[in-house]
Design an enzyme around this catalytic site. Structure first.
Site, PDB file in Angstrom:
ATOM      1  N   GLY A   1      51.794 -17.743  24.141  1.00  0.00           N
ATOM      2  CA  GLY A   1      52.650 -17.753  25.327  1.00  0.00           C
ATOM      3  C   GLY A   1      53.210 -16.376  25.578  1.00  0.00           C
ATOM      4  CG  ASN A   2      54.226 -15.012  29.011  1.00  0.00           C
ATOM      5  OD1 ASN A   2      55.274 -15.295  29.573  1.00  0.00           O
ATOM      6  ND2 ASN A   2      53.033 -15.403  29.478  1.00  0.00           N
TER       7      ASN A   2
END
Ligand code: C5P
Length: 403
Positions: free
Chosen positions: A212-213
């Site tokens: 993810g981020n």
């Protein structure tokens, strides 16, 4: 809109027959409705229909010739929380813009204490006439909110712009007005449908891990709030976020992965006027997502990644002449060159650039510093601002942008 007092003004156009449906919708939502009509409009819809549906007498004349009873336009002005004139003909637009008040409806307009919202309706040439445009501009300057006429079949048999917005669209503009507790009603995006993507995507490695981020979704949500304040109908497709927003003109779709976001966008894009893609979509996903949690071993672990679909590029290659598409570019180097090539490659109208080099700009913070590059090669830089101020700049740019 429970308990809200809505005064509906009907002028003499064929679309007047649709107002019966609008009255039903507003009554079902709990509003109190009164109707006033110009004498000409009663040729298109019977006052009896509107009186029955609204459960209130309908005002047409200043006074009843048989009984001498006077209908007080000033009282209408004091009663209403919102005055909505639909359909509004070129003739009545001209009179409202210039101060003529030779019937009860017009006299009531000039007595209003509350904001006025109008839904023009006429043949395409009348709608496009410089005189009508000038009068509508004047009304907008006077603080009147305009629900733009739509394109489609007209009563004349011609096809073009001039059809009154559908009763559902007018009802949602009214709902939006009350939801925003606005006192002035110059909302520029009434009747416009905008698709926004926001937040990160999570690409599963196994049931408990993902790629993810750090995207929080804050920028996208701020844009959505500003679009709603401007009267737009918004579809938000959003990855995992802590944020939430409720609004009658907002449809929220929650997704996890880039592929889910793509499918959701593909189902919606054709119906939209504008797309603003602020999501931080993961560029890659694990080729295989393990069904069971991957066990730790003595060895290193290699995860094979495959490319995710580019959702913005898909929208760009499926964009019509009328649609506007806005992308974001978060670059760490050669910001301008990369953004310009992205604008062209993805067939965008605007690209919003932000860089992690600017202090205060970026993912989870409350501020951002942007520049906008548009399709006419115009480049505009903005100061570091709160994300809600940045959202205002973006939406204002969009409203004023001409293809
Ligand atoms: O190519 P790049 O990822 O830098 O482009 C960023 C822009 O493209 C953003 O507007 C982002 O929302 C969008 N994007 C997308 N789908 C992807 C990657 C980026 O919609 N897979």
């Amino acid at each position: 809109m429970h308990g809200k007092r809505i005064l509906l003004g009907i002028t003499g156009g064929i679309a007047a027959y649709k107002i019966a449906f609008l009255v039903r919708i507003l009554k079902k939502k709990g509003a109190e409705v009164k109707c006033i009509m110009t004498p000409a409009s009663s040729d298109f819809i019977s006052p009896l229909v509107l009186a029955t549906l609204s459960e209130n007498p309908v005002g047409i004349e200043f006074w009843d010739k048989k009984t001498g009873v006077w209908t007080n336009h000033v009282e209408y002005g004091l009663w209403a929380d919102l005055f909505v004139v639909a359909p509004l003909t070129a003739n009545s637009i001209a009179k409202m813009a210039t101060g003529s008040c030779d019937n009860l409806l017009l006299a009531s307009y000039f007595s209003m204490k509350c904001p006025t919202l109008i839904a023009p309706a006429m043949d395409l040439d009348m709608y496009a006439h410089p005189s009508t445009k000038r009068n509508l501009e004047q009304l907008q300057k006077d603080g009147v909110g305009i629900i733009p006429a739509e394109s489609g079949e007209l009563a004349s048999g011609l096809v073009g712009e001039g059809r009154m917005a559908e009763p559902e669209t007018i009802a949602s503009a009214i709902e939006n007005f009350f939801a925003n507790h606005t006192t002035s009603i110059t909302q520029s995006l009434i009747g416009k449908k905008v698709l926004v993507t926001a937040g990160p995507t999570y690409e599963a490695i196994d049931p408990v891990r993902f790629i993810g981020n750090h995207s929080s979704g804050k920028m996208g949500f701020a844009i959505v709030e500003e679009l709603l304040a401007q009267g737009a109908q918004v579809e938000l497709v959003c990855g995992p976020t802590k944020l939430s927003l409720n609004h009658p003109n907002l449809k929220f779709t929650s997704i996890k992965t880039a592929e889910e976001m793509l499918h959701s966008v593909q189902g919606k894009w054709a119906k939209m006027d504008v797309g603003i893609f602020s999501a931080a979509v993961a560029d890659y996903r694990p080729k295989h997502s393990a069904i069971q949690k991957i066990k730790k071993t003595e060895d290193d672990l290699t995860i094979e990644l495959v490319k995710n679909p580019d959702i913005l590029a898909w929208a760009g290659s499926n964009k019509t002449e009328q649609q506007l598409l806005v992308g974001f570019a978060l670059e760490t180097n050669d910001v301008f060159v990369n953004a310009k090539s992205k604008l062209e490659r993805k067939n965008l109208d605007l690209i919003i650039m932000n860089t992690l080099e600017d202090r205060g700009a970026g993912f989870a913070g409350d501020t951002n510093k942007i520049s906008i590059l548009d399709n006419h090669n115009k480049f505009t830089s903005f100061e570091l601002k709160s994300k809600s101020e940045v959202a205002k700049d973006i939406v204002e740019y969009l409203i004023n942008y001409r293809k």
